[in-house]
Every structure is written in structure tokens, then in C-alpha cells.
Scaffold this motif. Structure first.
Motif, PDB file in Angstrom:
ATOM      1  N   UNK A  10       0.848  -1.208   0.000  1.00  0.00           N
ATOM      2  CA  UNK A  10       0.000   0.000   0.000  1.00  0.00           C
ATOM      3  C   UNK A  10       0.877   1.249   0.000  1.00  0.00           C
ATOM      4  N   UNK A  11       1.938   1.258   0.801  1.00  0.00           N
ATOM      5  CA  UNK A  11       2.853   2.398   0.818  1.00  0.00           C
ATOM      6  C   UNK A  11       3.559   2.550  -0.534  1.00  0.00           C
ATOM      7  N   UNK A  15       3.525   5.772  -3.086  1.00  0.00           N
ATOM      8  CA  UNK A  15       4.696   6.385  -3.734  1.00  0.00           C
ATOM      9  C   UNK A  15       4.432   6.558  -5.217  1.00  0.00           C
ATOM     10  N   UNK A  16       3.868   5.537  -5.850  1.00  0.00           N
ATOM     11  CA  UNK A  16       3.587   5.599  -7.283  1.00  0.00           C
ATOM     12  C   UNK A  16       2.578   6.710  -7.582  1.00  0.00           C
ATOM     13  N   UNK A  17       1.540   6.804  -6.770  1.00  0.00           N
ATOM     14  CA  UNK A  17       0.517   7.837  -6.974  1.00  0.00           C
ATOM     15  C   UNK A  17       1.115   9.228  -6.749  1.00  0.00           C
ATOM     16  N   UNK A  56       3.231  15.144   4.290  1.00  0.00           N
ATOM     17  CA  UNK A  56       2.501  15.021   3.034  1.00  0.00           C
ATOM     18  C   UNK A  56       3.431  14.770   1.844  1.00  0.00           C
ATOM     19  N   UNK A  57       4.726  15.058   1.993  1.00  0.00           N
ATOM     20  CA  UNK A  57       5.675  14.815   0.903  1.00  0.00           C
ATOM     21  C   UNK A  57       6.492  13.538   1.103  1.00  0.00           C
ATOM     22  N   UNK A  58       6.187  12.776   2.146  1.00  0.00           N
ATOM     23  CA  UNK A  58       6.956  11.570   2.455  1.00  0.00           C
ATOM     24  C   UNK A  58       6.981  10.600   1.280  1.00  0.00           C
ATOM     25  N   UNK A  59       5.807  10.282   0.726  1.00  0.00           N
ATOM     26  CA  UNK A  59       5.747   9.283  -0.343  1.00  0.00           C
ATOM     27  C   UNK A  59       6.391   9.793  -1.628  1.00  0.00           C
ATOM     28  N   UNK A  60       6.293  11.067  -1.890  1.00  0.00           N
ATOM     29  CA  UNK A  60       6.973  11.631  -3.052  1.00  0.00           C
ATOM     30  C   UNK A  60       8.488  11.536  -2.862  1.00  0.00           C
ATOM     31  N   UNK A  61       8.975  11.875  -1.677  1.00  0.00           N
ATOM     32  CA  UNK A  61      10.413  11.806  -1.406  1.00  0.00           C
ATOM     33  C   UNK A  61      10.937  10.373  -1.481  1.00  0.00           C
TER      34      UNK A  61
END
Length: 90
Positions: A10-11, A15-17, A56-61
Motif C-alpha cells: 500500500x505504501x 509512492x507511485x501515486x 505530506x511529501x513523504x511518499x513523493x520523497x
């Protein structure tokens, strides 16, 4: 050297999204020029990974480290060949 946390499926999808949404926004801002978007995105992602980030930027990073080259290429393909024009899917 710090070991990276292993993300759940899920995490990984988050990241992909986050990567998809980030590139889609950049593509709109760069008038559908994927080359400029990739250069801009690379600069932003390098800066994100170098410092402290908000939740909020964790998954992008995490996306540059978590997503494979094939997954990143798939996102770019979806944005360029999948019908993304002016921020809307056609």
C-alpha cells in the motif's frame, strides 16, 4: 550508511501515486513538455531527499528510491501516451 525502511504494498502504491501526481502537475506547468518536466522533477526530488520533509511529501520523497526504473517509465508513458492533455485524461 542508513538502511531504508521496507514499504508495504500500500505504501509502495502511495509512492507511485505521489510520483504520478507530481509529474502530472509538472507536465501541466511545463506546457506538456516532458523533457523540461523531467529535468525540473529531478531537481525537486534531489532537494526533497536531501533535507527534512513534511508528512505530506513523504511518499513523493521516497518514490525515487522505492519505484523501479520500469515503474517510473510506466508513469511517464501513462502521462505522455495515455492521453494526458492539459491535466485531463482523454
Amino acid at each position: 550508511m542508513t538502511s531504508r525502511k521496507v514499504l508495504t504494498p500500500i505504501e509502495h502504491e502511495r509512492c507511485r501515486k505521489a510520483y504520478f501526481d507530481f509529474l502530472a502537475s509538472g507536465l501541466r506547468d511545463h506546457h506538456d513538455n516532458m523533457w523540461e518536466t523531467i529535468i525540473w522533477a529531478n531537481t525537486v526530488l534531489i532537494r526533497l531527499s536531501a533535507g527534512h520533509i513534511s508528512d505530506e511529501k513523504y511518499y513523493l520523497a521516497e518514490s525515487p528510491h522505492e519505484l523501479s526504473v520500469a515503474e517510473k517509465n510506466q508513469v511517464i508513458h501513462e502521462l505522455t501516451m495515455g492521453g494526458m492533455v492539459n491535466g485531463t485524461q482523454h
